[in-house]
Design an enzyme around this catalytic site. Structure first.
Site, PDB file in Angstrom:
ATOM      1  N   ARG A 290     -14.750  -4.865  -2.732  1.00 20.10           N
ATOM      2  CA  ARG A 290     -15.877  -3.973  -3.737  1.00 20.10           C
ATOM      3  C   ARG A 290     -16.116  -3.068  -4.057  1.00 20.10           C
ATOM      4  O   ARG A 290     -16.237  -2.048  -5.056  1.00 20.10           O
ATOM      5  CB  ARG A 290     -17.093  -4.837  -2.971  1.00 20.10           C
ATOM      6  CG  ARG A 290     -18.784  -4.755  -4.276  1.00 20.10           C
ATOM      7  CD  ARG A 290     -19.987  -4.884  -3.005  1.00 20.10           C
ATOM      8  NE  ARG A 290     -20.377  -4.910  -2.708  1.00 20.10           N
ATOM      9  CZ  ARG A 290     -20.958  -5.430  -1.415  1.00 20.10           C
ATOM     10  NH1 ARG A 290     -21.386  -6.610  -2.196  1.00 20.10           N
ATOM     11  NH2 ARG A 290     -21.445  -4.923  -0.255  1.00 20.10           N
TER      12      ARG A 290
ATOM     13  N   LYS B 160     -21.517  -0.731  -5.908  1.00 18.09           N
ATOM     14  CA  LYS B 160     -22.188   0.142  -4.493  1.00 18.09           C
ATOM     15  C   LYS B 160     -22.341   1.703  -4.932  1.00 18.09           C
ATOM     16  O   LYS B 160     -21.641   1.959  -4.155  1.00 18.09           O
ATOM     17  CB  LYS B 160     -21.611  -0.470  -3.862  1.00 18.09           C
ATOM     18  CG  LYS B 160     -22.608  -0.470  -2.501  1.00 18.09           C
ATOM     19  CD  LYS B 160     -23.085  -1.336  -1.558  1.00 18.09           C
ATOM     20  CE  LYS B 160     -24.029  -1.897  -0.198  1.00 18.09           C
ATOM     21  NZ  LYS B 160     -24.956  -2.009  -0.818  1.00 18.09           N
TER      22      LYS B 160
ATOM     23  N   GLU C  82     -32.604  -8.852  -8.900  1.00 21.52           N
ATOM     24  CA  GLU C  82     -32.164  -9.608  -7.844  1.00 21.52           C
ATOM     25  C   GLU C  82     -33.348  -8.388  -7.282  1.00 21.52           C
ATOM     26  O   GLU C  82     -34.313  -7.557  -7.966  1.00 21.52           O
ATOM     27  CB  GLU C  82     -30.877  -8.674  -7.298  1.00 21.52           C
ATOM     28  CG  GLU C  82     -30.092  -6.907  -7.540  1.00 21.52           C
ATOM     29  CD  GLU C  82     -29.023  -6.472  -6.922  1.00 21.52           C
ATOM     30  OE1 GLU C  82     -28.816  -7.432  -5.379  1.00 21.52           O
ATOM     31  OE2 GLU C  82     -28.573  -6.153  -7.056  1.00 21.52           O
TER      32      GLU C  82
HETATM   33  N1  PLP Z   1     -28.180  -6.081  -3.877  1.00 23.44           N
HETATM   34  C1  PLP Z   1     -27.987  -4.841  -3.177  1.00 23.44           C
HETATM   35  C2  PLP Z   1     -29.139  -3.941  -4.488  1.00 23.44           C
HETATM   36  C3  PLP Z   1     -27.928  -4.876  -2.691  1.00 23.44           C
HETATM   37  O1  PLP Z   1     -27.774  -3.735  -1.858  1.00 23.44           O
HETATM   38  C4  PLP Z   1     -26.894  -5.427  -1.473  1.00 23.44           C
HETATM   39  C5  PLP Z   1     -26.364  -5.032  -0.222  1.00 23.44           C
HETATM   40  O2  PLP Z   1     -25.694  -4.112   0.418  1.00 23.44           O
HETATM   41  C6  PLP Z   1     -26.516  -6.267  -1.652  1.00 23.44           C
HETATM   42  C7  PLP Z   1     -27.519  -7.118  -2.693  1.00 23.44           C
HETATM   43  C8  PLP Z   1     -26.306  -7.544  -0.851  1.00 23.44           C
HETATM   44  O3  PLP Z   1     -25.314  -7.272  -0.642  1.00 23.44           O
HETATM   45  P1  PLP Z   1     -23.858  -7.926   0.531  1.00 23.44           P
HETATM   46  O4  PLP Z   1     -24.545  -9.327   1.260  1.00 23.44           O
HETATM   47  O5  PLP Z   1     -22.824  -7.496   0.097  1.00 23.44           O
HETATM   48  O6  PLP Z   1     -24.979  -6.942   1.574  1.00 23.44           O
HETATM   49  C1  COI Z   2     -26.853  -3.593   2.943  1.00 30.68           C
HETATM   50  O1  COI Z   2     -27.419  -4.655   2.907  1.00 30.68           O
HETATM   51  O2  COI Z   2     -25.915  -3.731   3.533  1.00 30.68           O
HETATM   52  C2  COI Z   2     -27.368  -2.553   1.777  1.00 30.68           C
HETATM   53  O3  COI Z   2     -26.513  -1.974   1.394  1.00 30.68           O
HETATM   54  C3  COI Z   2     -28.917  -2.010   2.631  1.00 30.68           C
HETATM   55  C4  COI Z   2     -29.342  -1.386   2.195  1.00 30.68           C
HETATM   56  C5  COI Z   2     -29.307  -0.593   3.663  1.00 30.68           C
HETATM   57  C6  COI Z   2     -28.854  -0.264   1.484  1.00 30.68           C
END
Ligand code: PLP
Ligand code: COI
Length: 339
Positions: free
Chosen positions: A80, A183, A219
């Site tokens: 990612r 991200k 989301e």
């Molecule tokens: N959506 C957003 C906007 C986020 O910042 C995060 C955190 O990383 C997620 C979803 C969840 O992603 P992940 O499960 O890869 O941490």
């Molecule tokens: C995560 O879940 O890792 C995120 O990035 C959420 C937040 C702390 C930015």
């Protein structure tokens, strides 16, 4: 292990011993360097500061009952970050550099991986910035990839206790064909006023709608959304949401547990049909949603009785965290055990 108040750690920054860094210069990645400095020396014209060439990731290291330290799906974070980097014209850290950096920094800071059952984990934060100087709007020619770690408590204080959510109708975090699916820091800057409003009104999260029609759930600012009905796990399909690794894992787990999985648009009008709803992510883990308020439309969607998490959220939470901590077999090969 260092002496910290593990059970009461906030989701915040705590100094550790080391971080790791690697520069991309003259078209190639250099050696991984170990640093004990908390600061970076950055050119004032670095593109990260002016034109938003910045990408980050988030994953966790878990200490198991057996005292082993496990990383969850680190290769997915690596992929990612590479796709985020490509989208904003940055050099992409190769997957093996990324995983090596994460393993190295966690190993160097083992004493900061919180004890089993403390509720805390070691949060790993990979960061990629344009460090080369530019004044015209151009990509940098030098990039810094670094990874630091910090022990953290749960993002939502109440653990698996349900949270309240509000539908955000005054702003969007990302445009329909914008950067919502990667991200980058800018998405989070754009979510700060909504988050502030939500917190002041007593809500833990804001849920964004699709920016074009304001009709479908996208989301939350830091987590994906899912709804449960008729033994089906349903989660939004949208270009402007981050492909959550937790959500991807929950879809596989739900199927494994005999549920159906649907990834499709979820209209706001469908919210009242769900038996349960939740937010998921590395920081959020699974946070069941107690209720969603749509203030502008004077509507409330409730999912919990007496603010108790629903049975499907609990089952998914137990299965996910069971694998992350090594209490359940790693049937999907998601876990890297540190040597
Ligand atoms: N959506 C957003 C906007 C986020 O910042 C995060 C955190 O990383 C997620 C979803 C969840 O992603 P992940 O499960 O890869 O941490
Ligand atoms: C995560 O879940 O890792 C995120 O990035 C959420 C937040 C702390 C930015």
């Amino acid at each position: 292990m260092v002496n910290l108040d593990w059970k009461n750690l906030p989701f915040g920054y705590e100094k550790t011993n080391y971080n790791v860094r690697c520069y991309y210069r003259n078209g190639a990645w250099g050696e991984l360097e170990i640093s004990s400095s908390e600061t970076i020396n950055l050119h004032m014209a670095a593109t990260a500061l002016h034109y938003g060439q910045e990408a980050f990731e988030g994953l966790k290291a878990y200490r198991g009952k057996d005292d082993k330290i496990r990383l969850f799906r680190v290769e997915e974070n690596a992929k990612r970050m590479a796709s985020t980097a490509a989208y904003i014209s940055m050099a992409q850290p190769p997957v093996d550099l990324f995983t090596k950096a994460v393993k190295t920094v966690v190993s160097l800071n083992k004493e900061f991986v919180p004890p089993y059952e403390s509720g805390a984990t070691l949060y790993v934060r990979p960061l990629l910035i344009g460090s080369g100087a530019q004044v015209g709007v151009k990509a940098a020619n030098e990039f810094l990839f670094l990874v630091f770690v910090t022990p953290v408590g749960p993002y939502y204080k109440k653990g698996i206790a349900p949270i309240d959510a509000i539908i955000e109708r005054l702003s969007d975090r990302a445009a329909p064909l914008g950067t919502g699916h990667i991200k980058v820091g800018g998405n989070y800057a754009a979510s700060l006023p909504a988050q502030d409003r939500a917190h002041k009104l007593g809500y833990a999260i804001s849920i964004y709608l699709d920016a074009r029609e304001k009709k479908y759930i996208d989301e939350a600012g830091t987590s994906n959304f899912f709804g449960i009905k008729n033994n089906t796990y349903i989660t939004p399909e949208s270009h402007s949401i981050l492909p959550s690794i937790t959500n991807m894992s929950l879809m596989q787990l739900a199927e494994h547990l005999g549920m159906k999985v649907e990834r499709r648009q979820i209209a706001v009008d469908e919210l009242h049909t769900f038996e349960e709803a939740g937010a998921c992510g590395t920081a959020a883990v699974i946070s069941p949603i107690n209720k969603i308020d749509d203030i502008e439309n004077n509507k409330t969607y409730s999912y919990c009785t007496d603010c108790k998490p629903g049975p499907v959220c609990v089952k998914l939470f137990e299965n996910l965290t069971g694998i992350q901590y090594g209490n359940l077999p790693d049937v999907f090969n998601w876990v890297t055990v540190l040597e």
